[in-house]
Design a protein around this motif. Structure first.
Motif, PDB file in Angstrom:
ATOM      1  N   TYR A 141     -58.065  18.310 -32.062  1.00 28.54           N
ATOM      2  CA  TYR A 141     -58.444  17.631 -33.310  1.00 28.54           C
ATOM      3  C   TYR A 141     -57.445  16.533 -33.675  1.00 28.54           C
ATOM      4  CZ  TYR A 141     -61.473  21.709 -33.737  1.00 28.54           C
ATOM      5  OH  TYR A 141     -62.392  22.686 -33.488  1.00 28.54           O
ATOM      6  N   LEU A 142     -56.208  16.675 -33.219  1.00 26.88           N
ATOM      7  CA  LEU A 142     -55.172  15.689 -33.524  1.00 26.88           C
ATOM      8  C   LEU A 142     -55.121  14.552 -32.500  1.00 26.88           C
ATOM      9  CD1 LEU A 142     -52.285  18.134 -34.536  1.00 26.88           C
ATOM     10  CD2 LEU A 142     -53.686  16.746 -36.081  1.00 26.88           C
ATOM     11  N   THR A 143     -55.748  14.756 -31.348  1.00 23.17           N
ATOM     12  CA  THR A 143     -55.632  13.799 -30.247  1.00 23.17           C
ATOM     13  C   THR A 143     -56.929  13.049 -29.978  1.00 23.17           C
ATOM     14  OG1 THR A 143     -53.977  15.227 -29.195  1.00 23.17           O
ATOM     15  CG2 THR A 143     -55.010  13.572 -27.802  1.00 23.17           C
ATOM     16  N   LEU A 144     -58.053  13.755 -30.087  1.00 26.50           N
ATOM     17  CA  LEU A 144     -59.348  13.193 -29.716  1.00 26.50           C
ATOM     18  C   LEU A 144     -60.152  12.860 -30.967  1.00 26.50           C
ATOM     19  CD1 LEU A 144     -60.158  15.892 -27.008  1.00 26.50           C
ATOM     20  CD2 LEU A 144     -59.104  13.645 -26.620  1.00 26.50           C
ATOM     21  N   CYS A 145     -61.016  11.867 -30.892  1.00 26.54           N
ATOM     22  CA  CYS A 145     -61.884  11.570 -32.038  1.00 26.54           C
ATOM     23  C   CYS A 145     -63.290  11.237 -31.565  1.00 26.54           C
ATOM     24  CB  CYS A 145     -61.310  10.486 -32.935  1.00 26.54           C
ATOM     25  SG  CYS A 145     -60.885   8.968 -32.130  1.00 26.54           S
ATOM     26  N   ALA A 146     -64.254  11.529 -32.438  1.00 33.67           N
ATOM     27  CA  ALA A 146     -65.673  11.476 -32.090  1.00 33.67           C
ATOM     28  C   ALA A 146     -66.100  10.110 -31.574  1.00 33.67           C
ATOM     29  CB  ALA A 146     -66.499  11.862 -33.313  1.00 33.67           C
ATOM     30  N   GLU A 147     -65.529   9.054 -32.160  1.00 33.00           N
ATOM     31  CA  GLU A 147     -65.955   7.699 -31.798  1.00 33.00           C
ATOM     32  C   GLU A 147     -65.706   7.386 -30.319  1.00 33.00           C
ATOM     33  OE1 GLU A 147     -64.512   7.411 -36.151  1.00 33.00           O
ATOM     34  OE2 GLU A 147     -64.030   8.545 -34.333  1.00 33.00           O
TER      35      GLU A 147
END
Length: 460
Positions: free
Chosen positions: A269-275
């Protein structure tokens, strides 16, 4: 120095002592930290062979309190041998095993004993164990506490495996009454089913389709339930893998009202993002889902403000076929991300850009996680009397995550090809060198960590 040998002293120009980094020698005796000499010149008085690591950072080993080892029963997904080698390669000296997805799950005393037997002689780092709360197992909880589980985990939504059903409100009240006075913590997978509308025409290979199926409101409503229970029973409660920053106000309000409530988030959750998740890239699927970049920055701000207590891997591996990589169907793929080996560099690569210091790494990845599972009197701190669990690493050095260097049983991970800051050079477990520059101790030296009962609790 040979792998498996006993280390009696470690010297570095960068030893993390409390909140400060300074030159020091860590003296080790009988597997524990005996003394820390901050005058390098005085190391001549140590009277022992010193392992000099130059200016590599010496810190307490990582304590990862959220790991799915999956043995016995699903060892094709992962197992004690491979999981703990991956841990050692990542500077993780203690892991706490989740009660699922092994078969049988750790939901009865007999199943816990079976888990302990299976783990014996296979662990390269130290292991503690969570039990599970499922419908109608309330009479197993106190016997499992007596046997040494660190606490319990439950699901408020389908867990993904049939043998670990989720609990109802009635189950929760029954479990809370069993846990009162024991000092043990109850961990919650905090998502609740809520009404939502997903169009049948939505493409299952688009990440946005999956994300819309697990909206923030599922976490918000689940955490509302947890905070009410926590306040009512005053039993320690813990939110695992928080993904939605929208829940933070609810958590803060409950704490201010006196709830003994803690919360973790994860490296993904701190490294990857949905976009940035490509169509069909099901290696990114996990539950709760990876959300947008704005949400991610709010999680980082909450970490900095102390609203989130710790960061863990939630290492949840499976065999490649279950990820449905061929079809790229997010709705059918197993939800779980493998990252046990890479937690330290994943965290540091992002945290260093946001003003976090080395002392924050230890606080969030070692000390607070040890506190959660009642191991903070022996793990997670670089202090005399604590276990001599050390990670020796280079925070400036970069490396690329490549399949050949992954020690998890299954190599599927969203981090393949990612360049990270922070190379683990060596790992010391209770004064023994268990990992160094890609090689492991020939024999597993890990111990089972059975948590003693509180002296003040009601006699069981």
């Amino acid at each position: 120095m040979e792998l498996g040998s006993t280390v009696t002293a470690v010297r570095s120009q960068r030893v993390l002592i409390g909140d400060h980094v300074c030159p020091a020698v860590v003296l080790i005796k009988d597997g524990r930290i005996n003394q820390i000499l901050t005058e390098i010149s005085s190391s001549a008085d140590a009277g022992c062979e010193v392992l000099d690591v130059g200016d590599s950072v010496v810190m307490p080993g990582i304590v990862d309190s959220h790991v799915h080892v999956n043995e016995p029963g699903r060892t094709s997904w992962e197992g004690f041998w491979t999981a703990t080698r991956a841990a050692a390669a990542g500077g993780v000296t203690t892991i706490v095993d989740m009660p699922l997805n092994s078969v049988p799950p750790t939901t009865t005393l007999d199943n816990f004993h079976e888990k302990l037997r299976e783990a014996t002689g296979k662990c390269f780092v130290d292991m503690a164990f969570w039990g599970g709360v499922i419908p109608n197992n309330q009479l197993e909880l106190r016997p499992m506490i007596q046997a040494g589980v660190a606490g319990f985990k439950c699901f408020l939504i389908h867990s993904g495996v049939e043998e670990f059903p989720h609990v109802t409100d009635s189950d929760l009240h029954t479990a809370m009454k069993q846990l009162q006075g024991t000092g043990r913590v109850l961990l919650f997978h905090a998502e609740l089913d809520v009404e939502q509308t997903i169009e049948e025409t939505d493409d299952p290979c688009q990440y946005s389709t999956f994300l819309q199926s697990r909206p923030d409101i599922m976490e918000i409503e689940a955490i509302r339930t947890v905070t009410e229970l926590c306040l009512q029973y005053q039993v320690r409660c813990h939110i695992v893998h928080l993904s939605s920053a929208k829940c933070l106000k609810l958590i803060q309000a409950a704490r201010q009202a006196g709830a003994p409530l803690t919360v973790e988030t994860t490296h993904h959750y701190l490294t990857l993002c949905a976009e940035n998740i490509p169509a069909g890239a099901t290696q990114f699927k996990c539950c709760p889902p990876i959300r947008g970049s704005e949400n991610q920055e709010q999680l980082w701000s909450a970490l900095k403000a102390g609203q989130i207590d710790m960061v863990v891997s939630d290492h949840s591996p499976c065999t490649p076929d279950l990820k449905k990589l061929d079809s790229g169907d997010f709705t059918q793929a197993w939800g779980g991300i493998s990252s046990l080996q890479f937690g330290l560099p994943l965290f540091w690569s992002s945290a260093r850009q946001r003003g976090f210091q080395l002392c924050d790494v230890t606080r969030l990845l070692s000390h607070r996680t040890a506190q959660l599972c009642s191991l903070d009197s022996q793990k997670g701190s670089l202090s005399p009397g604590y276990d001599a669990d050390l990670v020796i690493w280079d925070p400036e050095r970069e490396f690329e995550v490549q399949e050949a260097g992954i020690h998890h049983k299954n190599k599927t991970t969203p981090y393949l090809g990612t360049t990270l800051h922070g190379v683990v050079c060596a790992t010391i477990l209770r004064g023994r060198l268990v990992y160094k520059e890609g090689s492991f101790c020939p024999e597993p030296l890990g111990k089972h960590l059975l948590i003693p009962q509180m002296e003040t609790q009601t006699q069981l």
